[in-house]
Design a protein around this motif. Structure first.
Motif, PDB file in Angstrom:
ATOM      1  N   LEU A 160       0.835  -1.195   0.000  1.00 13.57           N
ATOM      2  CA  LEU A 160       0.000   0.000   0.000  1.00 13.57           C
ATOM      3  C   LEU A 160       0.871   1.246   0.000  1.00 13.57           C
ATOM      4  N   ASN A 161       0.413   2.251  -0.719  1.00 17.24           N
ATOM      5  CA  ASN A 161       1.144   3.505  -0.865  1.00 17.24           C
ATOM      6  C   ASN A 161       0.446   4.618  -0.095  1.00 17.24           C
ATOM      7  N   ARG A 162       1.210   5.388   0.670  1.00 20.46           N
ATOM      8  CA  ARG A 162       0.639   6.444   1.517  1.00 20.46           C
ATOM      9  C   ARG A 162      -0.109   7.487   0.702  1.00 20.46           C
ATOM     10  N   TYR A 163       0.411   7.867  -0.448  1.00 16.90           N
ATOM     11  CA  TYR A 163      -0.217   8.921  -1.240  1.00 16.90           C
ATOM     12  C   TYR A 163      -1.541   8.447  -1.840  1.00 16.90           C
ATOM     13  N   THR A 164      -1.566   7.210  -2.310  1.00 16.73           N
ATOM     14  CA  THR A 164      -2.816   6.659  -2.835  1.00 16.73           C
ATOM     15  C   THR A 164      -3.836   6.510  -1.717  1.00 16.73           C
ATOM     16  N   TYR A 165      -3.376   6.075  -0.561  1.00 14.04           N
ATOM     17  CA  TYR A 165      -4.248   5.942   0.615  1.00 14.04           C
ATOM     18  C   TYR A 165      -4.882   7.288   0.946  1.00 14.04           C
ATOM     19  N   ASP A 166      -4.067   8.343   1.015  1.00  6.47           N
ATOM     20  CA  ASP A 166      -4.578   9.671   1.362  1.00  6.47           C
ATOM     21  C   ASP A 166      -5.545  10.193   0.307  1.00  6.47           C
ATOM     22  N   MET A 167      -5.256   9.924  -0.967  1.00  5.41           N
ATOM     23  CA  MET A 167      -6.125  10.393  -2.032  1.00  5.41           C
ATOM     24  C   MET A 167      -7.503   9.739  -1.939  1.00  5.41           C
ATOM     25  N   ILE A 168      -7.531   8.439  -1.693  1.00  6.94           N
ATOM     26  CA  ILE A 168      -8.795   7.717  -1.565  1.00  6.94           C
ATOM     27  C   ILE A 168      -9.558   8.197  -0.335  1.00  6.94           C
ATOM     28  N   TRP A 169      -8.848   8.403   0.755  1.00  2.87           N
ATOM     29  CA  TRP A 169      -9.487   8.853   1.992  1.00  2.87           C
ATOM     30  C   TRP A 169     -10.098  10.240   1.821  1.00  2.87           C
ATOM     31  N   GLN A 170      -9.396  11.139   1.131  1.00  2.00           N
ATOM     32  CA  GLN A 170      -9.928  12.479   0.890  1.00  2.00           C
ATOM     33  C   GLN A 170     -11.192  12.423   0.049  1.00  2.00           C
ATOM     34  N   GLN A 171     -11.233  11.526  -0.928  1.00  2.00           N
ATOM     35  CA  GLN A 171     -12.416  11.402  -1.770  1.00  2.00           C
ATOM     36  C   GLN A 171     -13.589  10.861  -0.976  1.00  2.00           C
ATOM     37  N   ILE A 172     -13.339   9.917  -0.083  1.00  2.00           N
ATOM     38  CA  ILE A 172     -14.401   9.364   0.757  1.00  2.00           C
ATOM     39  C   ILE A 172     -14.971  10.447   1.674  1.00  2.00           C
ATOM     40  N   LYS A 173     -14.096  11.275   2.233  1.00  2.00           N
ATOM     41  CA  LYS A 173     -14.553  12.375   3.086  1.00  2.00           C
ATOM     42  C   LYS A 173     -15.381  13.379   2.282  1.00  2.00           C
ATOM     43  N   LEU A 174     -14.960  13.624   1.034  1.00  2.00           N
ATOM     44  CA  LEU A 174     -15.688  14.555   0.171  1.00  2.00           C
ATOM     45  C   LEU A 174     -17.094  14.034  -0.108  1.00  2.00           C
ATOM     46  N   ILE A 175     -17.208  12.731  -0.286  1.00  2.00           N
ATOM     47  CA  ILE A 175     -18.514  12.108  -0.527  1.00  2.00           C
ATOM     48  C   ILE A 175     -19.441  12.336   0.661  1.00  2.00           C
ATOM     49  N   ARG A 176     -18.877  12.182   1.874  1.00  2.00           N
ATOM     50  CA  ARG A 176     -19.692  12.412   3.072  1.00  2.00           C
ATOM     51  C   ARG A 176     -20.098  13.877   3.173  1.00  2.00           C
ATOM     52  N   GLU A 177     -19.187  14.784   2.837  1.00  2.00           N
ATOM     53  CA  GLU A 177     -19.498  16.213   2.898  1.00  2.00           C
ATOM     54  C   GLU A 177     -20.635  16.574   1.949  1.00  2.00           C
ATOM     55  N   LYS A 178     -20.750  15.840   0.854  1.00  2.00           N
ATOM     56  CA  LYS A 178     -21.810  16.093  -0.116  1.00  2.00           C
ATOM     57  C   LYS A 178     -23.144  15.491   0.313  1.00  2.00           C
ATOM     58  N   GLY A 179     -23.127  14.778   1.437  1.00  2.00           N
ATOM     59  CA  GLY A 179     -24.363  14.196   1.929  1.00  2.00           C
ATOM     60  C   GLY A 179     -24.640  12.805   1.407  1.00  2.00           C
ATOM     61  N   GLU A 180     -23.690  12.267   0.624  1.00  2.00           N
ATOM     62  CA  GLU A 180     -23.859  10.917   0.112  1.00  2.00           C
ATOM     63  C   GLU A 180     -23.325   9.929   1.144  1.00  2.00           C
ATOM     64  N   LYS A 181     -23.733   8.675   1.034  1.00  2.00           N
ATOM     65  CA  LYS A 181     -23.333   7.683   2.031  1.00  2.00           C
ATOM     66  C   LYS A 181     -22.333   6.684   1.481  1.00  2.00           C
ATOM     67  N   TYR A 182     -22.834   5.684   0.817  1.00  2.00           N
ATOM     68  CA  TYR A 182     -21.969   4.588   0.386  1.00  2.00           C
ATOM     69  C   TYR A 182     -21.386   4.806  -1.013  1.00  2.00           C
ATOM     70  N   ILE A 183     -20.210   4.207  -1.226  1.00  2.00           N
ATOM     71  CA  ILE A 183     -19.584   4.215  -2.543  1.00  2.00           C
ATOM     72  C   ILE A 183     -18.939   2.858  -2.771  1.00  2.00           C
TER      73      ILE A 183
END
Length: 234
Positions: A160-183
């Motif tokens: 696992l790569n730290r930068y890819t991990y952070d990028m995916i995590w940021q996108q998941i947080k963005l999804i929650r901020e938009k009011g969406e739940k699952y992806i």
């Protein structure tokens, strides 16, 4: 929105970088300049948060523009995008405060990693006036370690790569901020330009960490679908 200026003399490359930027939420292109004269004139009159800067320009040098920005004390961050891969040039860029250094040709995934890291730091620093060392280290150690960025080394589990991990995590947080739940891993992969199996691997790791919850949906036809969302206690 983070306001961005692209400085690139090649129209085709400028168009590619523009399209890449449009695929990342939270960023707005406000100027695409083909030379440093245009760039200097614009930045003197308008607020710019981030510059995507090429080094090789006709009869001009992007590093000289970076030095000019620092000499003028203009408050803007810079990410270098260039074909120059010499260590001397890379060191000079970081010496004058470049936030990141992308070597052409780069992948959309690496481009997004750089912007997500910038966005995370930019957003957090605009919310606070003081910060503790442990929290600051999260930004310093992950953003400025050039060797880690080039080699993909990580403190995560093997593979696992730290930068890819952070990028995916940021996108998941963005999804929650938009009011969406699952992806799903498929949806995440399409958004970030990452293979589905890669996204699935990171999501499963985050699930083991307790950062995301997993829901398995069984349909009438085909394999069950795995969906993920941020753990409610995170």
């Amino acid at each position: 929105m983070i306001q961005v200026m692209i400085i690139e003399d090649d129209p085709m490359v400028r168009d590619i970088n523009t399209k890449f930027l449009q695929r990342v939420d939270g960023f707005l292109l406000i100027k695409a300049a083909s030379n440093l004269t245009q760039a200097k004139s614009f930045i003197k009159k308008h607020k710019v948060d981030l510059i995507l800067l090429d080094i090789y320009l006709p009869k001009e040098n992007g590093i000289d523009f970076l030095k000019w920005i620092r000499a003028e004390e203009i408050r803007v961050e810079v990410i270098l995008i260039t074909a120059d891969k010499t260590i001397e040039r890379i060191q000079e860029a970081f010496r004058y405060g470049a936030r990141d250094y992308l070597i052409k040709p780069f992948t959309l995934e690496r481009f997004k990693e750089s912007l997500f890291k910038f966005k995370d730091r930019y957003s957090q620093f605009n919310k606070i006036s003081e910060i503790e060392q442990t929290e600051l280290d999260k930004y310093i150690l992950s953003n400025n370690d050039l060797e880690e960025a080039n080699n993909g080394t990580t403190d995560l589990t093997k593979g696992l790569n730290r930068y890819t991990y952070d990028m995916i995590w940021q996108q998941i947080k963005l999804i929650r901020e938009k009011g969406e739940k699952y992806i799903t891993a498929e949806e995440l992969g399409e958004t970030l330009g990452i293979a589905r199996v890669t996204c699935r691997k990171y999501l499963e790791y985050m699930n083991k960490e307790g950062k995301v919850e997993m829901l398995i949906e069984y349909g009438k036809i085909g394999r069950p679908q795995h969906k993920y969302k941020i753990n409610s206690v995170t």
